[in-house]
Design a protein around this motif. Structure first.
Motif, PDB file in Angstrom:
ATOM      1  N   LYS A   1       0.854  -1.119   0.137  1.00  0.00           N
ATOM      2  CA  LYS A   1      -0.018   0.115   0.114  1.00  0.00           C
ATOM      3  C   LYS A   1       0.685   1.383   0.006  1.00  0.00           C
ATOM      4  N   SER A   2       0.105   2.400  -1.271  1.00  0.00           N
ATOM      5  CA  SER A   2       0.991   3.321  -0.731  1.00  0.00           C
ATOM      6  C   SER A   2       1.305   4.577   0.530  1.00  0.00           C
ATOM      7  N   CYS A   3       0.140   3.802   1.457  1.00  0.00           N
ATOM      8  CA  CYS A   3      -0.165   4.705   2.742  1.00  0.00           C
ATOM      9  C   CYS A   3       1.115   3.347   4.070  1.00  0.00           C
ATOM     10  N   ALA A   4       1.943   4.224   4.167  1.00  0.00           N
ATOM     11  CA  ALA A   4       2.838   3.152   5.119  1.00  0.00           C
ATOM     12  C   ALA A   4       2.250   2.478   6.894  1.00  0.00           C
ATOM     13  N   TYR A   5       1.104   3.227   6.893  1.00  0.00           N
ATOM     14  CA  TYR A   5      -0.096   3.640   8.194  1.00  0.00           C
ATOM     15  C   TYR A   5      -1.165   2.420   8.542  1.00  0.00           C
ATOM     16  N   GLY A   6      -1.147   1.866   6.824  1.00  0.00           N
ATOM     17  CA  GLY A   6      -3.227   1.432   6.749  1.00  0.00           C
ATOM     18  C   GLY A   6      -2.813  -0.290   6.440  1.00  0.00           C
ATOM     19  N   CYS A   7      -3.756  -0.495   6.583  1.00  0.00           N
ATOM     20  CA  CYS A   7      -3.999  -1.991   6.693  1.00  0.00           C
ATOM     21  C   CYS A   7      -3.457  -2.865   5.749  1.00  0.00           C
ATOM     22  N   LEU A   8      -3.075  -4.114   5.473  1.00  0.00           N
ATOM     23  CA  LEU A   8      -2.795  -4.544   4.298  1.00  0.00           C
ATOM     24  C   LEU A   8      -3.643  -5.663   4.184  1.00  0.00           C
ATOM     25  N   GLY A   9      -4.397  -5.708   4.880  1.00  0.00           N
ATOM     26  CA  GLY A   9      -6.138  -6.997   3.833  1.00  0.00           C
ATOM     27  C   GLY A   9      -5.559  -7.827   4.205  1.00  0.00           C
ATOM     28  N   TYR A  10      -4.458  -8.797   4.735  1.00  0.00           N
ATOM     29  CA  TYR A  10      -3.661 -10.283   4.018  1.00  0.00           C
ATOM     30  C   TYR A  10      -4.835 -11.021   5.165  1.00  0.00           C
ATOM     31  N   GLY A  11      -5.461 -10.374   6.321  1.00  0.00           N
ATOM     32  CA  GLY A  11      -6.575 -11.366   6.781  1.00  0.00           C
ATOM     33  C   GLY A  11      -5.404 -12.368   8.200  1.00  0.00           C
ATOM     34  N   THR A  12      -3.759 -11.446   8.504  1.00  0.00           N
ATOM     35  CA  THR A  12      -3.395 -12.319   9.866  1.00  0.00           C
ATOM     36  C   THR A  12      -3.996 -11.988  11.396  1.00  0.00           C
ATOM     37  N   CYS A  13      -4.717 -10.748  11.152  1.00  0.00           N
ATOM     38  CA  CYS A  13      -6.217 -10.963  12.346  1.00  0.00           C
ATOM     39  C   CYS A  13      -6.551 -11.410  12.264  1.00  0.00           C
ATOM     40  N   ALA A  14      -7.684 -12.056  11.283  1.00  0.00           N
ATOM     41  CA  ALA A  14      -8.599 -13.174  11.467  1.00  0.00           C
ATOM     42  C   ALA A  14      -7.975 -14.163  11.744  1.00  0.00           C
TER      43      ALA A  14
ATOM     44  N   ALA B   1      -0.723  -9.421  16.428  1.00  0.00           N
ATOM     45  CA  ALA B   1       0.270  -9.727  15.361  1.00  0.00           C
ATOM     46  C   ALA B   1      -0.345  -8.683  13.773  1.00  0.00           C
ATOM     47  N   CYS B   2      -0.984  -8.077  14.194  1.00  0.00           N
ATOM     48  CA  CYS B   2      -0.501  -6.929  12.836  1.00  0.00           C
ATOM     49  C   CYS B   2       0.211  -6.120  13.285  1.00  0.00           C
ATOM     50  N   PRO B   3       1.505  -5.862  11.797  1.00  0.00           N
ATOM     51  CA  PRO B   3       2.660  -5.594  11.900  1.00  0.00           C
ATOM     52  C   PRO B   3       2.211  -3.686  11.468  1.00  0.00           C
ATOM     53  N   LYS B   4       0.950  -3.425  11.412  1.00  0.00           N
ATOM     54  CA  LYS B   4       0.866  -1.813  10.624  1.00  0.00           C
ATOM     55  C   LYS B   4       0.738  -1.091  12.295  1.00  0.00           C
ATOM     56  N   LYS B   5       0.157  -2.647  13.128  1.00  0.00           N
ATOM     57  CA  LYS B   5      -0.513  -1.936  14.483  1.00  0.00           C
ATOM     58  C   LYS B   5      -2.168  -1.286  14.196  1.00  0.00           C
ATOM     59  N   VAL B   6      -2.707  -1.454  13.235  1.00  0.00           N
ATOM     60  CA  VAL B   6      -3.668  -0.721  12.750  1.00  0.00           C
ATOM     61  C   VAL B   6      -4.819  -0.800  14.329  1.00  0.00           C
ATOM     62  N   ILE B   7      -4.650  -1.947  14.882  1.00  0.00           N
ATOM     63  CA  ILE B   7      -5.727  -2.572  15.585  1.00  0.00           C
ATOM     64  C   ILE B   7      -5.821  -1.998  17.079  1.00  0.00           C
TER      65      ILE B   7
ATOM     66  N   ALA C   1     -17.345   4.612  20.577  1.00  0.00           N
ATOM     67  CA  ALA C   1     -17.626   4.124  19.788  1.00  0.00           C
ATOM     68  C   ALA C   1     -16.806   5.372  18.865  1.00  0.00           C
ATOM     69  N   VAL C   2     -17.260   6.489  19.225  1.00  0.00           N
ATOM     70  CA  VAL C   2     -16.965   7.810  17.755  1.00  0.00           C
ATOM     71  C   VAL C   2     -15.021   7.858  18.171  1.00  0.00           C
ATOM     72  N   LEU C   3     -14.177   7.814  16.834  1.00  0.00           N
ATOM     73  CA  LEU C   3     -13.302   7.143  16.812  1.00  0.00           C
ATOM     74  C   LEU C   3     -12.387   7.688  15.540  1.00  0.00           C
ATOM     75  N   VAL C   4     -11.439   8.174  15.208  1.00  0.00           N
ATOM     76  CA  VAL C   4     -10.076   8.294  14.056  1.00  0.00           C
ATOM     77  C   VAL C   4      -9.901   6.979  13.575  1.00  0.00           C
ATOM     78  N   ALA C   5     -10.055   6.605  12.875  1.00  0.00           N
ATOM     79  CA  ALA C   5      -9.952   5.163  12.704  1.00  0.00           C
ATOM     80  C   ALA C   5      -9.077   5.119  10.809  1.00  0.00           C
ATOM     81  N   CYS C   6      -8.045   5.895  11.457  1.00  0.00           N
ATOM     82  CA  CYS C   6      -7.307   6.639  10.625  1.00  0.00           C
ATOM     83  C   CYS C   6      -5.591   6.245  11.587  1.00  0.00           C
ATOM     84  N   HIS C   7      -5.014   5.778  10.970  1.00  0.00           N
ATOM     85  CA  HIS C   7      -3.167   6.110  11.527  1.00  0.00           C
ATOM     86  C   HIS C   7      -2.377   6.814  10.690  1.00  0.00           C
ATOM     87  N   SER C   8      -2.478   7.595   9.339  1.00  0.00           N
ATOM     88  CA  SER C   8      -1.515   7.963   9.045  1.00  0.00           C
ATOM     89  C   SER C   8      -0.900   9.544   9.853  1.00  0.00           C
ATOM     90  N   LYS C   9       0.265   9.313   9.740  1.00  0.00           N
ATOM     91  CA  LYS C   9       0.801  11.029   9.909  1.00  0.00           C
ATOM     92  C   LYS C   9       1.120  11.448   9.120  1.00  0.00           C
TER      93      LYS C   9
END
Length: 386
Positions: free
Chosen positions: A178-191, A223-229, A237-245
């Motif tokens: 992903k172009s965003c270095a902070y984003g979820c890669l989406g390959y399901g390791t967490c699941a 387990a998440c290497p990007k630490k987005v969890i 229940a109101v959160l900033v769902a983004c980690h991009s700096k």
């Protein structure tokens, strides 16, 4: 009793030495002769071997028995009782390495709460409280929260990854595709590491949390290497769902739903909960009253309101309303209306259920809006019924 065991061991050793001394020894050397036998007595050889092995086994057995009695540690029977009540998932949600370690801690340490086993639920907490003599204190449930919305449809990839479908493997390839270095890669390791089947990947390659199953055990976050969890209380229940700096322009280029640090949330929040740090909006959960106003104003929708679409609408009790216009003054979406000193009304289509009017009404004439305690209770009921 120990002296008797030692005497037995000594007797066995002396007997073995005596048997060994009775064996014929060959004579060898300069000038010496060696007497060879044409036949070997197999029976006597086997008898000696069996006696020798049995003797050695007896020595070690008695030694181990002696050590077990001498160095045994007395276990509080309540530990086993608590252990039987726990879920046995070995998930670590309680903060200890496993169920046995938590059982020992809750029995031995007066400060360890009896309600830390989230998978076992409220009933188990009550039983543990009875066993340990502690007071059962309700714990707010915690859940895994996915702090990224940049799925495959909303984010840009910098190359095509064709390796193992695992986020930990993908991150080794230049930090991920992903172009965003902070984003979820989406390959399901967490699941894949979730022991409760509480995480699933949606059609856009983004993990979705089932709060009915999630216990907040933190395995997915670790387990998440990007630490987005992040593991957060259910009522927050109101959160900033983004980690991009990254700076706003770079974030907008990489992802459609990333935080661009525009500061709109800071301007509209009546409780001064959001702030901008390192090009990213951050909500102070202690100050946040979950009104959801920042989520409605965020231009990129980086702030999520997990209560939608089930937020309550404000309803004015006409008999209590004195027409003070306070609700009209504080309503951020102009949903309240009415004449001075006459009962007011709320436009349900405009109302976002933020609860600000409820908090400001001097006569407590407004009901039906969001309450954080209600969310906590509903979430707890959902988990118990699951």
């Amino acid at each position: 009793m120990y002296n008797l065991e030692i005497n037995i061991i000594r007797e066995i050793i002396s007997r073995l030495i005596e048997l060994a001394g009775q064996l014929p020894l060959p004579v060898a050397g300069v000038g010496g002769g060696i007497e060879a036998q044409e036949t070997v007595n197999i029976v006597s050889t086997l008898e000696f071997t069996l006696i020798f092995i049995a003797g050695i086994g007896a020595i070690f057995g008695l030694g181990l028995a002696f050590a077990a009695k001498r160095f045994s540690v007395q276990m509080d029977p309540r530990v086993e009782q608590v252990r039987d009540v726990l879920a046995g998932a070995q998930c670590g949600a309680c903060g200890y390495a496993g169920c046995q370690q938590y059982a020992e801690a809750v029995v031995a340490n007066a400060e360890v709460k009896p309600s830390l086993c989230a998978p076992a639920g409220k009933h188990a907490a009550e039983i543990i409280s009875a066993i340990t003599g502690k007071q059962a204190v309700a714990m707010e449930p915690v859940y895994s929260r996915i702090m990224c919305q940049g799925d495959c449809k909303k984010s840009i990839k910098k190359f095509k990854y064709e390796g193992v479908r695992d986020c930990r493997a993908a991150v080794l390839a230049g930090g991920g595709d992903k172009s965003c270095a902070y984003g979820c890669l989406g390959y399901g390791t967490c699941a894949s590491v979730c022991p409760f089947d509480a995480l699933h990947m949606n059609e856009s390659d983004l993990p979705v949390v089932d709060i009915k199953k999630c216990t907040g055990c933190r395995k997915c976050a670790e387990a998440c290497p990007k630490k987005v969890i992040e593991i957060l209380p259910g009522s927050k229940a109101v959160l900033v769902a983004c980690h991009s700096k990254d700076k706003g322009a770079a974030t907008r280029k990489n992802c459609q739903t990333g935080c661009i640090a525009c500061g709109m949330c800071v301007k509209v929040c009546p409780f001064e909960a959001p702030s901008i740090e390192n090009n990213l909006s951050k909500i102070n959960l202690d100050k946040c009253r979950i009104c959801g106003l920042c989520a409605t104003k965020c231009p990129t929708h980086a702030i999520v309101d997990l209560l939608l679409p089930n937020r309550g609408k404000a309803v004015i009790t006409q008999s209590k309303c004195i027409g003070c216009n306070m609700c009209m003054k504080v309503c951020p979406v102009n949903a309240a209306s009415g004449e001075l000193k006459k009962p007011h009304a709320i436009d349900a289509e405009r109302c976002i259920g933020c609860g600000i009017c409820t908090a400001k009404c001097p006569k407590q004439a407004i009901d039906g809006t969001f309450n954080a305690q209600d969310v906590f209770e509903k979430a707890a009921l959902k988990k118990q019924s699951a």
